[in-house]
Design an enzyme around this catalytic site. Structure first.
Site, PDB file in Angstrom:
ATOM      1  N   GLU A 151       7.524   7.670 -13.231  1.00 22.01           N
ATOM      2  CA  GLU A 151       7.373   8.737 -12.241  1.00 22.01           C
ATOM      3  C   GLU A 151       8.285   8.476 -11.045  1.00 22.01           C
ATOM      4  O   GLU A 151       8.559   7.335 -10.691  1.00 22.01           O
ATOM      5  CB  GLU A 151       5.923   8.794 -11.761  1.00 22.01           C
ATOM      6  CG  GLU A 151       4.980   9.103 -12.910  1.00 22.01           C
ATOM      7  CD  GLU A 151       3.516   9.215 -12.481  1.00 22.01           C
ATOM      8  OE1 GLU A 151       2.717   9.589 -13.338  1.00 22.01           O
ATOM      9  OE2 GLU A 151       3.196   8.937 -11.317  1.00 22.01           O
ATOM     10  N   CYS A 175      11.669   8.463  -4.000  1.00 23.95           N
ATOM     11  CA  CYS A 175      10.975   7.209  -4.301  1.00 23.95           C
ATOM     12  C   CYS A 175      11.121   6.980  -5.806  1.00 23.95           C
ATOM     13  O   CYS A 175      10.661   7.802  -6.598  1.00 23.95           O
ATOM     14  CB  CYS A 175       9.514   7.371  -3.887  1.00 23.95           C
ATOM     15  SG  CYS A 175       8.494   5.971  -4.330  1.00 23.95           S
ATOM     16  N   CYS A 224       3.907  -2.410 -14.275  1.00 27.87           N
ATOM     17  CA  CYS A 224       4.399  -3.448 -13.355  1.00 27.87           C
ATOM     18  C   CYS A 224       4.078  -4.807 -13.947  1.00 27.87           C
ATOM     19  O   CYS A 224       3.027  -4.988 -14.558  1.00 27.87           O
ATOM     20  CB  CYS A 224       3.735  -3.303 -11.986  1.00 27.87           C
ATOM     21  SG  CYS A 224       4.394  -4.474 -10.765  1.00 27.87           S
ATOM     22  N   CYS A 260      -1.534  -6.331  -8.639  1.00 27.30           N
ATOM     23  CA  CYS A 260      -2.277  -6.216  -7.381  1.00 27.30           C
ATOM     24  C   CYS A 260      -3.472  -5.284  -7.637  1.00 27.30           C
ATOM     25  O   CYS A 260      -3.285  -4.166  -8.131  1.00 27.30           O
ATOM     26  CB  CYS A 260      -1.372  -5.659  -6.293  1.00 27.30           C
ATOM     27  SG  CYS A 260       0.185  -6.581  -6.158  1.00 27.30           S
ATOM     28  N   CYS A 270      -3.742  -1.435  -6.646  1.00 24.66           N
ATOM     29  CA  CYS A 270      -2.607  -0.581  -7.017  1.00 24.66           C
ATOM     30  C   CYS A 270      -2.807   0.014  -8.403  1.00 24.66           C
ATOM     31  O   CYS A 270      -3.071  -0.706  -9.362  1.00 24.66           O
ATOM     32  CB  CYS A 270      -1.324  -1.415  -6.980  1.00 24.66           C
ATOM     33  SG  CYS A 270       0.105  -0.554  -7.649  1.00 24.66           S
ATOM     34  N   CYS A 304       1.639   6.535  -2.496  1.00 26.52           N
ATOM     35  CA  CYS A 304       1.868   5.123  -2.826  1.00 26.52           C
ATOM     36  C   CYS A 304       0.762   4.546  -3.677  1.00 26.52           C
ATOM     37  O   CYS A 304      -0.406   4.724  -3.386  1.00 26.52           O
ATOM     38  CB  CYS A 304       1.861   4.273  -1.560  1.00 26.52           C
ATOM     39  SG  CYS A 304       3.157   4.599  -0.460  1.00 26.52           S
TER      40      CYS A 304
HETATM   41  N1  SAH Z   1       6.111  -3.365  -6.298  1.00 23.75           N
HETATM   42  C1  SAH Z   1       6.652  -3.048  -5.046  1.00 23.75           C
HETATM   43  C2  SAH Z   1       7.026  -1.593  -4.879  1.00 23.75           C
HETATM   44  C3  SAH Z   1       6.086  -0.581  -5.462  1.00 23.75           C
HETATM   45  S1  SAH Z   1       4.549  -0.406  -4.652  1.00 23.75           S
HETATM   46  C4  SAH Z   1       5.728  -3.498  -3.933  1.00 23.75           C
HETATM   47  O1  SAH Z   1       4.609  -3.900  -4.215  1.00 23.75           O
HETATM   48  O2  SAH Z   1       6.160  -3.490  -2.788  1.00 23.75           O
HETATM   49  C5  SAH Z   1       4.987   0.531  -3.203  1.00 23.75           C
HETATM   50  C6  SAH Z   1       4.017   0.371  -2.059  1.00 23.75           C
HETATM   51  O3  SAH Z   1       2.772   1.016  -2.346  1.00 23.75           O
HETATM   52  C7  SAH Z   1       3.680  -1.066  -1.729  1.00 23.75           C
HETATM   53  O4  SAH Z   1       3.667  -1.296  -0.364  1.00 23.75           O
HETATM   54  C8  SAH Z   1       2.301  -1.189  -2.304  1.00 23.75           C
HETATM   55  O5  SAH Z   1       1.637  -2.261  -1.753  1.00 23.75           O
HETATM   56  C9  SAH Z   1       1.723   0.155  -1.961  1.00 23.75           C
HETATM   57  N2  SAH Z   1       0.508   0.491  -2.680  1.00 23.75           N
HETATM   58  C10 SAH Z   1       0.153   0.104  -3.915  1.00 23.75           C
HETATM   59  N3  SAH Z   1      -1.058   0.617  -4.244  1.00 23.75           N
HETATM   60  C11 SAH Z   1      -1.474   1.358  -3.194  1.00 23.75           C
HETATM   61  C12 SAH Z   1      -2.635   2.174  -2.948  1.00 23.75           C
HETATM   62  N4  SAH Z   1      -3.583   2.322  -3.858  1.00 23.75           N
HETATM   63  N5  SAH Z   1      -2.716   2.800  -1.755  1.00 23.75           N
HETATM   64  C13 SAH Z   1      -1.725   2.684  -0.843  1.00 23.75           C
HETATM   65  N6  SAH Z   1      -0.621   1.945  -1.028  1.00 23.75           N
HETATM   66  C14 SAH Z   1      -0.482   1.283  -2.184  1.00 23.75           C
HETATM   67 FE1  SF4 Z   2       3.274  -4.001  -8.801  1.00 17.30          FE
HETATM   68 FE2  SF4 Z   2       1.630  -2.351  -7.527  1.00 17.30          FE
HETATM   69 FE3  SF4 Z   2       1.685  -4.925  -6.854  1.00 17.30          FE
HETATM   70 FE4  SF4 Z   2       3.785  -3.341  -6.244  1.00 17.30          FE
HETATM   71  S1  SF4 Z   2       1.708  -3.174  -5.433  1.00 17.30           S
HETATM   72  S2  SF4 Z   2       3.837  -5.425  -7.158  1.00 17.30           S
HETATM   73  S3  SF4 Z   2       3.753  -1.956  -8.041  1.00 17.30           S
HETATM   74  S4  SF4 Z   2       1.049  -4.103  -8.830  1.00 17.30           S
END
Ligand code: SAH
Ligand code: SF4
Length: 370
Positions: free
Chosen positions: A104, A117, A124, A128, A131, A359
């Site tokens: 996406e 974006c 991934c 985390c 996420c 995000c």
């Molecule tokens: N993997 C990279 C980039 C993709 S995530 C990273 O972790 O930075 C992009 C952003 O979205 C990151 O700052 C991540 O922490 C944030 N993010 C992930 N899950 C989220 C959620 N459920 N609500 C808000 N932000 C989130």
């Molecule tokens: Fe991967 Fe989501 Fe963690 Fe970014 S925030 S490193 S996309 S698991």
């Protein structure tokens, strides 16, 4: 199911990953005039990758392109438009055993900029827990061509159908791509070679010629890779911090166990930052988890206000997510506390959450979902 999608299997060179000098050489190898290369690249720069749509290119050259290259590495599967103008795009890969896997991308129009974006992986490699992408598991690294093709496909879509939504103040919104953020699905620094190549392609002066000041890579903190990014392509850096307390970050951003806060601190101290620019520390505020006084104190102690700013992110819920976001008032108060200590802090407005484009909400409807 991915297997049912009838895409060809291919490992061919991808058109959006080819620069002008290389295309000139290929043209000569194929017995075609070298000057056609520039015309083809001009089409690519408009987002047109289908040779049949390249009007000034003769049939024999079109056929050769289709035969020798994978011209359109992505198929647009779906586009969703949010009431705030945000557009989410779902693409399927075509390459070899990854054919049919989905990624996406999102276009976020604002008054003064239009940001794409982009995704760097299907799913991934990291996990985390707050996420949505992280809960999908890892399926594939995107190639440089697939990363760039996201930008080009969005460019073509915006040309065909500009953004008509207005901002909340009634202003017109940008329908051009001015900024690129690697904040979609995946951890860009875990797909290092393709991400570097894609940055070089996006910046190339014969291609989209996007300045490195308008490109941001967001990473959860793979420090050796961040150092190499700083050496090779010093683009803007955003770090998924989310806690400045070791044990909490170990849970929220599990890569912290490998590259703990002190290692991250040293890495950030040496990342090249231009005048008037800052590294962004992203911090999603989770109710009762990382939004307490001790969290604030640790964050204040961690940040270097000269070189870094904090971007507080509203938690975007997804089905089954174990967390809830802090209230808007609490977010504001948290930001105010940071500001009172001389730290630049902003609250990121959530965009496109009615279409799950915000995000951390990105999780394509791949096999795992169906
Ligand atoms: N993997 C990279 C980039 C993709 S995530 C990273 O972790 O930075 C992009 C952003 O979205 C990151 O700052 C991540 O922490 C944030 N993010 C992930 N899950 C989220 C959620 N459920 N609500 C808000 N932000 C989130
Ligand atoms: Fe991967 Fe989501 Fe963690 Fe970014 S925030 S490193 S996309 S698991």
């Amino acid at each position: 199911m991915t297997e049912q999608i009838p895409f060809p299997s291919t490992d061919k060179l991808q058109l959006p990953a080819i620069l002008l000098p290389q295309l000139k050489v290929l043209m000569q190898d194929w017995g075609k005039p070298a000057f056609r290369a520039k015309q083809i690249i001009d089409w690519c720069n408009k987002g047109i990758l289908d040779p049949d749509a390249m009007k000034n290119i003769p049939g024999d050259v079109r056929d050769t392109l289709k035969d020798k290259l994978l011209c359109e590495p992505l198929t647009l599967i779906r586009r969703e438009c949010s009431t705030d103008g945000t557009r989410k795009y779902v693409f399927a890969l075509k390459r070899g055993r990854f054919a049919g896997k989905m990624v996406e991308s999102v276009f976020i129009p604002e008054e003064k900029r239009g940001t794409v974006c982009i995704s760097s992986q299907v799913g991934c490699v990291l996990d985390c827990p707050f996420c949505h992408t992280g809960t999908q598991g890892f399926e594939a690294n995107l190639s440089a061509g697939e990363i760039v093709a996201q930008v080009l496909a969005i460019k073509a879509d915006l040309r065909t159908e500009p953004i008509s939504a207005r901002s909340i103040d009634g202003d017109t919104l940008h329908s051009d791509i001015t900024h690129i953020v690697y904040m979609g699905m995946g951890e860009p620094m875990a797909n290092e070679a393709a991400v570097h190549e894609s940055i070089a392609l996006l910046m190339d002066e014969d291609a989209l010629h996007i300045s490195r000041r308008r490109i941001t890579v967001s990473t959860s903190g793979l420090t050796p890779q961040i150092e190499r990014l700083g050496e090779l392509h010093p683009v803007n850096l955003a770090i998924s911090l989310h806690s400045a307390i070791e044990e909490k970050r170990d849970t929220l951003v599990p890569i912290n166990r490998k590259y703990p806060l002190q290692t991250l601190r040293e890495c950030l101290n040496t990342y090249p930052v231009r005048k008037q620019r800052h590294i962004t520390l992203e911090y999603v505020l989770l109710d009762g988890i990382n939004d307490q006084q001790e969290d604030l104190n640790a964050l204040i102690a961690f940040v270097n206000p000269e070189r870094e700013r904090v971007n507080l992110i509203q938690f975007n819920a997804f089905p089954g997510s174990p967390y809830s976001g802090s209230s808007k008032n609490h977010m504001k108060a948290f930001a105010q506390e940071l500001i009172s200590k001389g730290i630049r802090a902003t609250v990121r407005r959530s965009r496109g959450d009615d279409i799950m484009a915000a995000c951390g909400q990105l999780k394509a409807n791949t096999k795992a979902d169906t």
